[in-house]
Design an enzyme around this catalytic site. Structure first.
Site, PDB file in Angstrom:
ATOM      1  CE1 TYR A   1       9.408  83.558 113.409  1.00 15.35           C
ATOM      2  CE2 TYR A   1      10.604  83.703 115.489  1.00 15.35           C
ATOM      3  CZ  TYR A   1       9.480  83.970 114.732  1.00 15.35           C
ATOM      4  OH  TYR A   1       8.432  84.645 115.306  1.00 15.35           O
TER       5      TYR A   1
ATOM      6  CE  LYS B   1       8.981  87.010 112.587  1.00 19.14           C
ATOM      7  NZ  LYS B   1       7.772  87.534 111.932  1.00 19.14           N
TER       8      LYS B   1
ATOM      9  NE  ARG C   1      -3.591  77.621 109.845  1.00 23.31           N
ATOM     10  CZ  ARG C   1      -3.490  77.479 111.154  1.00 23.31           C
ATOM     11  NH1 ARG C   1      -4.422  76.847 111.817  1.00 23.31           N
ATOM     12  NH2 ARG C   1      -2.470  77.996 111.807  1.00 23.31           N
TER      13      ARG C   1
ATOM     14  CD  GLN D   1      -0.090  81.575 120.037  1.00 20.55           C
ATOM     15  OE1 GLN D   1       0.991  81.663 119.472  1.00 20.55           O
ATOM     16  NE2 GLN D   1      -0.198  81.422 121.339  1.00 20.55           N
TER      17      GLN D   1
ATOM     18  CG  ASP E   1       0.278  81.712  98.641  1.00 21.60           C
ATOM     19  OD1 ASP E   1       0.964  82.296  99.508  1.00 21.60           O
ATOM     20  OD2 ASP E   1       0.715  80.780  97.940  1.00 21.60           O
TER      21      ASP E   1
END
Ligand code: NAD
Ligand code: SER
Length: 319
Positions: A146, A150, A40, A16, A56
């Site tokens: 997550y 972080k 990707r 994104q 990767d």
């Protein structure tokens, strides 16, 4: 203005943020000086705009060779597993979010890279942090894997800066809203989906309850903040963990009402799922006075101007 002499690697360039950040960096540094990479396939919006490699980030040797072969001086590390996906596979989220950062920091130290960018998140804060105007320095007890990754990442960034002189810079992004590339498994993704569904079906079932306030930001502000942080003179960067960053705050009900000003027939219903619990532990708004004072941060978009721009751009995509 084109800034030269730097060779930049963007890891996670097809996500994104990556798609838009790579394009912005290419405008600033020149297409050939920004190498995009991801696991990707190359994103359609990046095709033909500059060099691309599949890489990767977990393979440290391959990453190291890539950095040397392309004379890379700066790395933007965007690869990560986000909050909602992370709760489904905590072990994997911890492994990827931590090891990717450690691989990049270690190579930056060994090769004396000029600058590293790595984003943190509002997810570092937990239910014991003040929820309104959450300060830069406060109680930080994240409850999602997550958020834990972080927060640990922030400590590693500061550690590598203080002990090895690595110029690593970071922002605690709020939820980001964009029309060019889709979000990748976060709790704030509803605020992107809602625009698509409003235009497609005039109907959206939200996975958060109507009064769940969260800090959010339009992507163009987030890209500008990232570049302003990275371009700021080194002496202005006083926080070496991660800067609080604020754009706007709203609830699903408020964004729905804002969309209804443009699409009166739009219907919004609510069916909270496991992401509600994640959102309940996050701040409602953020105090970013350190970013304002240190390197002059100021957002441009509010809910109304963002909604106008989102609908205008998505309308042309759907037609
Ligand atoms: P995203 O999921 O859309 O993109 C991440 C990209 O990383 C994907 O294209 C994915 O294919 C790639 N990737 C995953 N594993 C990889 C690997 N092993 N090697 C190489 N590439 C790999 O995420 P995003 O929203 O663009 O977020 C980028 C960063 O910003 C993340 O660190 C995220 O935590 C942070 N962030 C995002 C938001 C947000 O609202 N989007 C908010 C706060 C922080
Ligand atoms: N948008 C991100 C998420 O929801 C916040 O870091 O996971």
């Amino acid at each position: 203005m084109t800034v030269t002499k730097e060779k930049i690697l963007v890891i996670g360039a097809c996500g994104q943020i990556g798609v838009e950040l790579t394009s912005a960096l290419r405008q600033l540094y020149g297409n050939d000086n920004v190498l995009a990479s991801d696991l990707r396939e190359e994103h359609p919006l990046l095709k033909g705009t500059g060099p691309y490699v599949t890489c990767d980030v977990m393979n440290k040797e391959m990453l190291h060779v890539l950095i040397l072969r392309h004379n890379i001086t700066q790395v933007y590390l965007l690869a990560a597993i986000l909050s909602a996906t992370g709760e489904k596979n905590p072990g994997l989220a911890w492994h990827i979010n931590m090891q990717s950062l450690l691989n990049v920091l270690e190579i930056a130290k060994e090769e004396k890279l000029h600058k590293i960018y790595w984003p943190s998140s509002i997810a570092v804060f937990g239910a014991t942090s003040p929820r309104e105007n959450t300060p830069q320095h406060t109680v930080i007890e994240p409850t999602t894997i997550y958020g834990i990754s972080k927060y640990a990442g922030e400590r590693w960034c500061e550690y590598y800066n203080k002990n090895y002189g690595v110029d690593v810079r970071s922002l605690r992004y709020p939820g980001l809203i964009s029309y060019k590339s889709a979000p990748g498994g976060g709790t704030t993704d509803y605020a992107v989906e809602i625009y698509h569904e409003a235009l497609r079906d005039q109907d959206y079932e939200c996975f958060l309850s109507e009064d769940t306030y969260l800090p959010m930001m339009y992507m163009s502000d987030a890209i500008r903040a990232t570049i302003e942080l990275m371009e700021a003179p080194i002496e202005k960067i006083k926080i070496r963990s991660s800067y609080n960053l604020s754009g706007m705050s709203f609830s699903p009900k408020e964004i729905g009402a804002c969309i209804q000003k443009h699409i009166p027939e739009f219907k919004l219903t609510y069916k909270p799922d496991f992401r509600q619990q994640i959102a309940n532990g996050w701040p409602q708004s953020i105090d970013d006075s350190n970013a304002q004072e240190d390197w002059g941060w100021k957002p441009k978009y509010d809910l109304d101007s963002m909604t106008e721009d989102m609908l205008l751009n998505l309308k042309s995509q759907y037609s």
